[in-house]
Design a protein around this motif. Structure first.
Motif, PDB file in Angstrom:
ATOM      1  N   GLY A 172       0.831  -1.213   0.000  1.00  0.00           N
ATOM      2  CA  GLY A 172       0.000   0.000   0.000  1.00  0.00           C
ATOM      3  C   GLY A 172       0.853   1.246   0.000  1.00  0.00           C
ATOM      4  O   GLY A 172       1.753   1.382   0.834  1.00  0.00           O
ATOM      5  N   VAL A 173       0.575   2.146  -0.987  1.00  0.00           N
ATOM      6  CA  VAL A 173       1.344   3.390  -1.113  1.00  0.00           C
ATOM      7  C   VAL A 173       0.340   4.562  -1.049  1.00  0.00           C
ATOM      8  O   VAL A 173      -0.654   4.573  -1.801  1.00  0.00           O
ATOM      9  CB  VAL A 173       2.131   3.420  -2.442  1.00  0.00           C
ATOM     10  N   PRO A 174       0.549   5.523  -0.173  1.00  0.00           N
ATOM     11  CA  PRO A 174      -0.387   6.656  -0.085  1.00  0.00           C
ATOM     12  C   PRO A 174      -0.206   7.626  -1.281  1.00  0.00           C
ATOM     13  O   PRO A 174       0.922   7.762  -1.797  1.00  0.00           O
ATOM     14  CB  PRO A 174      -0.010   7.312   1.240  1.00  0.00           C
ATOM     15  N   ILE A 175      -1.302   8.242  -1.701  1.00  0.00           N
ATOM     16  CA  ILE A 175      -1.256   9.276  -2.736  1.00  0.00           C
ATOM     17  C   ILE A 175      -2.119  10.457  -2.259  1.00  0.00           C
ATOM     18  O   ILE A 175      -2.986  10.296  -1.401  1.00  0.00           O
ATOM     19  CB  ILE A 175      -1.749   8.755  -4.097  1.00  0.00           C
ATOM     20  N   GLU A 176      -1.847  11.575  -2.884  1.00  0.00           N
ATOM     21  CA  GLU A 176      -2.614  12.771  -2.526  1.00  0.00           C
ATOM     22  C   GLU A 176      -2.829  13.591  -3.808  1.00  0.00           C
ATOM     23  O   GLU A 176      -1.870  14.025  -4.446  1.00  0.00           O
ATOM     24  CB  GLU A 176      -1.869  13.583  -1.479  1.00  0.00           C
ATOM     25  N   LEU A 177      -4.143  13.782  -4.152  1.00  0.00           N
ATOM     26  CA  LEU A 177      -4.492  14.541  -5.353  1.00  0.00           C
ATOM     27  C   LEU A 177      -5.179  15.850  -4.939  1.00  0.00           C
ATOM     28  O   LEU A 177      -5.929  15.877  -3.949  1.00  0.00           O
ATOM     29  CB  LEU A 177      -5.418  13.718  -6.251  1.00  0.00           C
ATOM     30  N   PRO A 178      -4.940  16.888  -5.728  1.00  0.00           N
ATOM     31  CA  PRO A 178      -5.484  18.198  -5.317  1.00  0.00           C
ATOM     32  C   PRO A 178      -7.010  18.196  -5.194  1.00  0.00           C
ATOM     33  O   PRO A 178      -7.548  18.721  -4.240  1.00  0.00           O
ATOM     34  CB  PRO A 178      -5.016  19.146  -6.424  1.00  0.00           C
ATOM     35  N   ASN A 179      -7.687  17.574  -6.128  1.00  0.00           N
ATOM     36  CA  ASN A 179      -9.135  17.633  -6.115  1.00  0.00           C
ATOM     37  C   ASN A 179      -9.754  16.524  -5.272  1.00  0.00           C
ATOM     38  O   ASN A 179     -10.932  16.591  -4.951  1.00  0.00           O
ATOM     39  CB  ASN A 179      -9.687  17.538  -7.551  1.00  0.00           C
ATOM     40  N   TYR A 180      -8.985  15.522  -4.974  1.00  0.00           N
ATOM     41  CA  TYR A 180      -9.542  14.374  -4.264  1.00  0.00           C
ATOM     42  C   TYR A 180      -9.028  14.240  -2.825  1.00  0.00           C
ATOM     43  O   TYR A 180      -9.557  13.476  -2.054  1.00  0.00           O
ATOM     44  CB  TYR A 180      -9.236  13.068  -5.008  1.00  0.00           C
ATOM     45  N   GLY A 181      -7.956  14.890  -2.561  1.00  0.00           N
ATOM     46  CA  GLY A 181      -7.402  14.791  -1.212  1.00  0.00           C
ATOM     47  C   GLY A 181      -6.529  13.541  -1.070  1.00  0.00           C
ATOM     48  O   GLY A 181      -5.914  13.041  -2.024  1.00  0.00           O
ATOM     49  N   LYS A 182      -6.531  12.961   0.129  1.00  0.00           N
ATOM     50  CA  LYS A 182      -5.665  11.802   0.406  1.00  0.00           C
ATOM     51  C   LYS A 182      -6.328  10.512  -0.064  1.00  0.00           C
ATOM     52  O   LYS A 182      -7.522  10.357   0.064  1.00  0.00           O
ATOM     53  CB  LYS A 182      -5.350  11.686   1.904  1.00  0.00           C
ATOM     54  N   GLY A 183      -5.438   9.625  -0.566  1.00  0.00           N
ATOM     55  CA  GLY A 183      -5.909   8.321  -1.010  1.00  0.00           C
ATOM     56  C   GLY A 183      -4.775   7.276  -0.899  1.00  0.00           C
ATOM     57  O   GLY A 183      -3.753   7.506  -0.253  1.00  0.00           O
ATOM     58  N   ALA A 184      -4.962   6.186  -1.594  1.00  0.00           N
ATOM     59  CA  ALA A 184      -3.933   5.128  -1.513  1.00  0.00           C
ATOM     60  C   ALA A 184      -4.025   4.229  -2.732  1.00  0.00           C
ATOM     61  O   ALA A 184      -5.090   4.143  -3.385  1.00  0.00           O
ATOM     62  CB  ALA A 184      -4.097   4.280  -0.258  1.00  0.00           C
ATOM     63  N   VAL A 185      -2.913   3.622  -3.045  1.00  0.00           N
ATOM     64  CA  VAL A 185      -2.835   2.631  -4.122  1.00  0.00           C
ATOM     65  C   VAL A 185      -2.394   1.301  -3.499  1.00  0.00           C
ATOM     66  O   VAL A 185      -1.339   1.248  -2.839  1.00  0.00           O
ATOM     67  CB  VAL A 185      -1.851   3.041  -5.221  1.00  0.00           C
ATOM     68  N   PHE A 186      -3.189   0.286  -3.655  1.00  0.00           N
ATOM     69  CA  PHE A 186      -2.858  -1.043  -3.135  1.00  0.00           C
ATOM     70  C   PHE A 186      -2.612  -1.981  -4.322  1.00  0.00           C
ATOM     71  O   PHE A 186      -3.487  -2.092  -5.203  1.00  0.00           O
ATOM     72  CB  PHE A 186      -3.977  -1.611  -2.263  1.00  0.00           C
ATOM     73  N   VAL A 187      -1.437  -2.588  -4.337  1.00  0.00           N
ATOM     74  CA  VAL A 187      -1.077  -3.557  -5.380  1.00  0.00           C
ATOM     75  C   VAL A 187      -0.784  -4.886  -4.685  1.00  0.00           C
ATOM     76  O   VAL A 187      -0.018  -4.915  -3.715  1.00  0.00           O
ATOM     77  CB  VAL A 187       0.145  -3.091  -6.187  1.00  0.00           C
ATOM     78  N   TYR A 188      -1.391  -5.946  -5.188  1.00  0.00           N
ATOM     79  CA  TYR A 188      -1.180  -7.241  -4.521  1.00  0.00           C
ATOM     80  C   TYR A 188      -1.012  -8.342  -5.561  1.00  0.00           C
ATOM     81  O   TYR A 188      -1.462  -8.194  -6.710  1.00  0.00           O
ATOM     82  CB  TYR A 188      -2.301  -7.553  -3.539  1.00  0.00           C
ATOM     83  N   GLN A 189      -0.392  -9.351  -5.124  1.00  0.00           N
ATOM     84  CA  GLN A 189      -0.020 -10.481  -6.009  1.00  0.00           C
ATOM     85  C   GLN A 189      -0.069 -11.773  -5.194  1.00  0.00           C
ATOM     86  O   GLN A 189       0.312 -11.781  -4.022  1.00  0.00           O
ATOM     87  CB  GLN A 189       1.405 -10.278  -6.548  1.00  0.00           C
ATOM     88  N   PRO A 190      -0.526 -12.870  -5.792  1.00  0.00           N
ATOM     89  CA  PRO A 190      -0.541 -14.148  -5.032  1.00  0.00           C
ATOM     90  C   PRO A 190       0.899 -14.636  -4.757  1.00  0.00           C
ATOM     91  O   PRO A 190       1.785 -14.535  -5.612  1.00  0.00           O
ATOM     92  CB  PRO A 190      -1.301 -15.099  -5.965  1.00  0.00           C
ATOM     93  N   LEU A 191       1.093 -15.169  -3.584  1.00  0.00           N
ATOM     94  CA  LEU A 191       2.437 -15.655  -3.182  1.00  0.00           C
ATOM     95  C   LEU A 191       2.831 -16.907  -3.955  1.00  0.00           C
ATOM     96  O   LEU A 191       4.010 -17.251  -4.051  1.00  0.00           O
ATOM     97  CB  LEU A 191       2.440 -15.949  -1.675  1.00  0.00           C
ATOM     98  N   ASN A 192       1.885 -17.588  -4.536  1.00  0.00           N
ATOM     99  CA  ASN A 192       2.163 -18.810  -5.289  1.00  0.00           C
ATOM    100  C   ASN A 192       3.044 -18.533  -6.492  1.00  0.00           C
ATOM    101  O   ASN A 192       3.779 -19.412  -6.961  1.00  0.00           O
ATOM    102  CB  ASN A 192       0.859 -19.450  -5.724  1.00  0.00           C
ATOM    103  N   VAL A 193       3.002 -17.321  -7.010  1.00  0.00           N
ATOM    104  CA  VAL A 193       3.873 -16.960  -8.132  1.00  0.00           C
ATOM    105  C   VAL A 193       5.328 -17.032  -7.695  1.00  0.00           C
ATOM    106  O   VAL A 193       6.199 -17.535  -8.407  1.00  0.00           O
ATOM    107  CB  VAL A 193       3.503 -15.554  -8.644  1.00  0.00           C
ATOM    108  N   VAL A 194       5.548 -16.508  -6.484  1.00  0.00           N
ATOM    109  CA  VAL A 194       6.922 -16.572  -5.929  1.00  0.00           C
ATOM    110  C   VAL A 194       7.310 -18.020  -5.640  1.00  0.00           C
ATOM    111  O   VAL A 194       8.438 -18.443  -5.871  1.00  0.00           O
ATOM    112  CB  VAL A 194       7.007 -15.715  -4.652  1.00  0.00           C
TER     113      VAL A 194
END
Length: 596
Positions: free
Chosen positions: A144-166
């Motif tokens: 999870g990485v936080p983001i902040e946009l002028p018109n939207y305020g604070k938010g976040a980007v969550f990227v996930y992947q199954p561990l089985n790939v590893v």
């Protein structure tokens, strides 16, 4: 089974076990390392994707365009969620991975910090139970990485992947590691066999050489194939073989020398162990034990009680013991000494000396003194008595005085004969006798000796004759000494033969020996006296004493010494009442007159 007990098997197994253990530990560490490495790589990749999406969302004012660009950054096994205020968007649908509901993020303590505290979060987690049925994987890595946009305020980007790939990547890596480990074990096995065979080959040669040395072949050598520790061991083994050969030869020489010394000793030697067992004997000692066993009808391995008692006394008292015993009329003096092994007694050694001759000589010496004293006492007493008669003027007439003087003269001659015989006998026994060999005509020699006794034989009406059966006309000997022997024997024969008897001298030569027999028909000699007739001063009984004048008792002893000096032999046979036969033989001497 023999393989595992051999050095090759043990060395191979040790190397293989050690390498397998190292490979096992190394595989575990590598697997752990690569698993962590792949997980870290996946986390870093997801973090970069999340950061890129955050940048894209911040750079583009058009949210829809930014989302489309962001979805292009995501691969086929990764999903993303963009959250702005109360809105959120999921990346395109992936069949193998479901969308994570907002409630999962809001309820998770760590993930909610991205929205609340505006911090970056990386976490492993499991999908909710409601999503596991539709998903192929239940464990994921989420960033999870936080983001902040002028018109939207604070938010976040969550990227996930199954561990089985590893895990799939890790499995591939594990296969390669296990394959490498298997190849390493195979190569290690080959190398271990090669190394162990190379190391043990010289050891096997040393083992074979050791067996050869154990069988007594001390010349066996081990080939020196290398110059390492095994080569030095081979050099040491060869030096040991040479030293063993040297010391064994030295021990054998000492043993042979000791055996020769023991065998050549006149005294008997017996070595005992601590418990009294016989260890070593020499021939005189064996003769002693055999004589004792024969006398007592015992086994030769048993000791005489006196010797056994002497042994235990020497061991218990730790001192030398001495005793004297008699076996079959032989006197033995035994000296028993303890043998020490540093601080304790390990046995004893007995030295046995046959003192029979010494005791016999001592008895002969005493008898000689007694006999000489006895032989001299009578003439000295007579000389003293008749001398006193002359001094006291007892003899009144000239005839009596002449008679007394004749007795004194006869006794003086008797003493002179005794002294001369003793001197002759002493010189003979000391080896100072001189023999003058000459070729002697046998017939004339015997007849000349007989003529000397014809007068004495006629007085007693004794027939004295010669029987010459010799095929040789002459023989080589000392005529004077042999005449002395014949004179003594014929004189004895005539004087001990009854009137009207017969004395015959027989001469014969057989097997290179001249044999002369003097046979009479006299009174004979008792069987118990025959072994002693050649001893000094020996007289069987009064019937064998000279008639008319006393003998010295040394004639036969002198005759025996003369014959033995000629390397001959004299014997006697007799039967009481039938007569006596003296016989002596002289070997042929192939030489001419000389002094012996």
């Amino acid at each position: 089974m023999m393989f595992w007990r051999s050095v090759v098997g043990k060395l191979w197994f040790t190397i293989l076990l050690l390498v397998s253990f190292v490979l096992f530990i190394l595989t575990i560490l590598l697997l752990e390392f690569f698993e962590n490495y792949h997980v870290n790589e996946a986390e870093g990749h997801l973090t970069d994707v999340a950061a890129n999406i955050s940048v894209v969302m911040q750079e583009y004012k058009d949210i829809g365009l930014a989302r489309d660009i962001s979805w292009e950054l995501i691969d086929d096994v990764t999903k993303a969620i963009i959250i702005l205020d109360n809105e959120h968007w999921y990346s395109p649908y992936i069949e193998s991975l479901s969308d994570i509901p907002m409630s999962f993020i809001n309820e998770d303590v760590d993930l909610s910090r991205v929205l609340d505290d505006h911090t970056q979060v990386i976490k492993r987690s499991y999908l909710p139970d409601s999503l596991q049925a539709d998903s192929l994987y239940n464990e994921i890595i989420i960033v999870g990485v936080p983001i902040e946009l002028p018109n939207y305020g604070k938010g976040a980007v969550f990227v996930y992947q199954p561990l089985n790939v590893v895990e799939r990547t890790t499995k591939q890596t594990t296969k390669f590691i296990l394959l490498a480990a298997g190849i390493a074990i195979v190569l290690t096995t080959i190398f271990a066999f090669f190394l162990s065979t190379r190391i043990t080959a010289p050891l096997r040669k040393m083992r074979e050489a050791a067996f050869e040395v154990a069988r007594g072949k001390f010349d066996t050598k081990v080939p020196i194939l290398t110059h390492d520790e095994i080569g030095e061991l081979a050099v040491a083994f060869n030096q040991m073989g040479r030293q063993l050969k040297f010391h064994i030869n030295a021990l054998n020489q000492e043993k042979e020398q000791l055996s020769s010394i023991l065998s050549s000793m006149a005294d008997g030697v017996i070595t005992f162990s601590r418990d009294g067992t016989i260890l070593v004997t020499n021939p005189p000692a064996e003769s002693f034990l055999q004589a004792w066993s024969y006398q007592n009808e015992q086994g030769s391995e048993q000791l005489p009680p006196s010797l056994n008692e002497l042994f235990f006394k020497a061991v218990s008292l730790e001192s030398e013991q001495i005793t004297e015993i008699t076996i079959q009329n032989n006197s033995w003096v035994i000296l028993m000494s303890p043998l020490y092994n540093k601080t304790y007694i390990r046995g004893a050694v007995a030295v046995l000396r046959d003192m029979t001759e010494e005791r016999k000589l001592d008895k002969l010496r005493k008898d000689f003194i007694a006999n000489v004293s006895h032989e001299l006492r009578t003439p000295i007493s007579m000389l003293q008595g008749y001398s006193e008669a002359i001094v006291d003027d007892i003899a009144s007439t000239d005839e009596e005085k002449k008679e007394i003087a004749k007795v004194i003269y006869d006794e003086a001659l008797r003493m002179g004969r005794l002294v001369n015989d003793l001197l002759d006998l002493a010189r003979m026994e000391a080896g100072h006798i001189e023999l003058i060999y000459d070729d002697v005509d046998i017939e004339s020699f015997v007849n000349r000796v007989i003529r000397k006794f014809q007068g004495l034989a006629k007085e007693k009406d004794i027939q004295l004759s010669a029987n010459l059966q010799s095929s040789s006309r002459s023989w080589n000997f000392d005529p004077d000494r042999i005449e002395q022997v014949l004179t003594n024997l014929i004189d004895n024969a005539i004087r001990h033969t009854f009137d009207g008897g017969e004395v015959v001298i027989t001469v014969d030569d057989k097997n290179d020996n001249l044999t002369i027999k003097i046979e009479d028909s006299g009174s004979g000699i008792p069987a118990e006296d025959l072994p002693f007739v050649f001893e000094r001063f020996y007289k069987a009984d009064k019937a064998r004493t000279r008639q008319g004048k006393g003998g010295t008792g040394l004639g036969l002893a002198i005759a025996r010494n003369i014959v033995e000096t000629h390397e001959g032999r004299i014997t006697v046979t007799s039967k009481v009442g039938k007569g006596t036969t003296f016989s002596f033989s002289l070997p042929r001497k192939m030489m001419y007159p000389e002094v012996y």
